[in-house]
Design an enzyme around this catalytic site. Structure first.
Site, PDB file in Angstrom:
ATOM      1  N   GLU A   1     -21.782  10.758 -13.331  1.00 18.97           N
ATOM      2  CA  GLU A   1     -22.620  10.583 -12.132  1.00 18.97           C
ATOM      3  C   GLU A   1     -23.871  11.469 -12.210  1.00 18.97           C
ATOM      4  OE1 GLU A   1     -20.346  11.077  -8.496  1.00 18.97           O
ATOM      5  OE2 GLU A   1     -18.593  10.088  -9.344  1.00 18.97           O
TER       6      GLU A   1
ATOM      7  N   GLU B   1     -11.589  13.621  -7.739  1.00 25.15           N
ATOM      8  CA  GLU B   1     -11.656  14.859  -6.940  1.00 25.15           C
ATOM      9  C   GLU B   1     -10.326  15.308  -6.315  1.00 25.15           C
ATOM     10  OE1 GLU B   1     -14.866  14.230  -4.165  1.00 25.15           O
ATOM     11  OE2 GLU B   1     -16.332  13.933  -5.757  1.00 25.15           O
TER      12      GLU B   1
HETATM   13  C1  GLA Z   1     -18.853  11.608  -5.450  1.00 19.50           C
HETATM   14  C2  GLA Z   1     -18.221  10.268  -5.698  1.00 19.50           C
HETATM   15  C3  GLA Z   1     -19.258   9.224  -5.801  1.00 19.50           C
HETATM   16  C4  GLA Z   1     -20.293   9.330  -4.710  1.00 19.50           C
HETATM   17  C5  GLA Z   1     -20.885  10.664  -4.680  1.00 19.50           C
HETATM   18  C6  GLA Z   1     -21.946  10.650  -3.617  1.00 19.50           C
HETATM   19  O1  GLA Z   1     -19.466  12.110  -6.551  1.00 19.50           O
HETATM   20  O2  GLA Z   1     -17.451  10.239  -6.868  1.00 19.50           O
HETATM   21  O3  GLA Z   1     -18.663   7.982  -5.700  1.00 19.50           O
HETATM   22  O4  GLA Z   1     -19.732   9.073  -3.459  1.00 19.50           O
HETATM   23  O5  GLA Z   1     -19.836  11.585  -4.445  1.00 19.50           O
HETATM   24  O6  GLA Z   1     -22.619   9.417  -3.661  1.00 19.50           O
END
Ligand code: GLA
Length: 380
Positions: free
Chosen positions: A270, A163
């Site tokens: 994710e 990010e």
């Molecule tokens: C982001 C991070 C993850 C996690 C999510 C919320 O996507 O990359 O590690 O913290 O936020 O769980």
């Protein structure tokens, strides 16, 4: 006998002909884990919570061993967990993660080396004063090389930077950026590469289907590649919403193709599907404190209505149809968790809601979405 075969055989031994058909069908499906049915397309992963890694939830570990062949630590490897202060390292949970992955022959993903969140506040301070860029760089170097070196024969994929970009302003104005400038991105990749030359190194972010953010990300990755720094892949987080249908399949497809055309392997890192109304404007508040809005924002606290379960299954199915279509570009699809009792969606953005974003329910039973994916993989 390996663990999967052992579990498979034990499950077969337990089947009785007196089982009712629906149950038999469920048992039959569960005998072949989901990762197994997707094995010709991509690895199928999940994130393991700190709670589960601490040994507090053994049934989830069994489920993971049966259904997945790739793992990410949800929180245990983030800077504030593994390295809470300059000279303190907490290896225990990460070692646990690696030994579980090894015991089950899984692909392991290191998450995440550099992020602006979940870092100890002391990281950006030097005895009470703001740290100098030079000292911060030393800390960055020490952190990345120590962690990567420790797990280098086991962890094959690293989310090196998480990010770094913002869809509105380009570079996110994080402490990393403010102190080290844009070079922190290439530096992080260089340090990780040096620590493990054979690792697969990726940049991970959310909402990369946003055209502006996507173009900026591609531009920055191109720049660092031009300097001779290798980036192997892009991580599309894919925290998907059911309500707004964001991102659309078409947006996601274009995103996958565009990054792949830049020479990057595309990892779905994710994945989960938020079934609740968007509540980001109430971020970090507790649902009980939102008295008027509470029922609207937490509509399924007594259970997931069948029709929403069907929509969830359909959403998962269309996503996986797309991933299968682009399997030549996608080495891995990881869910962000295994069962609904452990999802971060129960406490983000609003604390205390009951969400249903994963493939297993809060009793760790497979949901309609699980069966839909199983069937999709088997029929493809
Ligand atoms: C982001 C991070 C993850 C996690 C999510 C919320 O996507 O990359 O590690 O913290 O936020 O769980």
């Amino acid at each position: 006998m390996d663990r999967r075969r052992f579990i498979h055989n034990s499950a077969c031994a337990g089947i009785s002909l007196t089982l009712p058909p629906a149950r038999m069908q469920a048992e039959a499906i569960k005998k072949t884990g989901l990762a197994e049915v997707f094995k010709d397309s991509f690895k199928l992963g999940t994130a393991i919570s700190t709670n589960t890694l601490s040994g507090k939830n053994p049934p989830i570990l069994d489920l993971i061993a049966r259904e997945f062949n790739a793992i990410t630590a949800e929180n245990a490897m983030k800077w504030n967990s593994i390295h809470p202060s300059d000279d303190l390292w907490n290896w225990e949970l990460c070692d646990q993660f690696v030994s579980f992955g090894r015991a089950n022959s899984m692909l392991m993903i290191g998450h995440t080396l550099v992020w602006h969140k979940q870092t100890p506040s002391s990281l950006f301070n030097d005895r009470g004063k703001p740290i100098s860029p030079k000292k911060l760089y030393k800390r960055l170097e020490n952190h990345i090389s120590t962690v990567v070196d420790r797990y280098k024969t086991y962890i094959a994929v690293w989310d090196v930077v998480n990010e770094a970009f913002d869809e509105k302003v380009g570079w996110r104005k994080s402490n990393w950026y403010n102190l080290l400038g844009p070079d922190f991105l290439s530096q992080s990749f260089e340090i990780a590469r040096e620590a493990d030359p054979t690792a697969h190194l990726i940049y991970n972010d959310f909402r990369l289907e946003n055209k502006k953010k996507q173009a900026f990300t591609i531009q920055q990755i191109k720049k660092i590649k031009k300097k001779g720094v290798r980036v192997d892949g892009i991580g599309l987080q894919c925290h998907v919403e059911l309500d707004s249908n964001k991102p659309t399949i078409q947006q996601l497809e274009e995103t996958i193709i565009n990054f792949y055309n830049e020479g990057l392997q595309v990892h779905i890192t994710e994945l989960d599907v938020d079934v609740l109304p968007n509540a980001w404007r109430y971020r970090d508040q507790h649902i009980n404190d939102l008295s008027e809005e509470a029922d609207k924002l937490n509509p399924y606290k007594n259970g997931l209505p069948k029709k929403v379960g069907i929509l969830l299954a359909e959403r998962y199915e269309e996503l996986f149809r797309l991933f299968i279509k682009h399997q030549d570009k996608i080495p891995r699809v990881s869910l962000w968790g295994t069962s609904d009792d452990e999802t971060w969606r129960n406490y983000r953005p609003v604390i205390g809601r009951t969400n249903y974003p994963l493939l297993f329910d809060s009793k760790q039973q497979p949901k309609r979405a699980y069966f839909a994916l199983h069937k999709l993989a088997t029929d493809s």
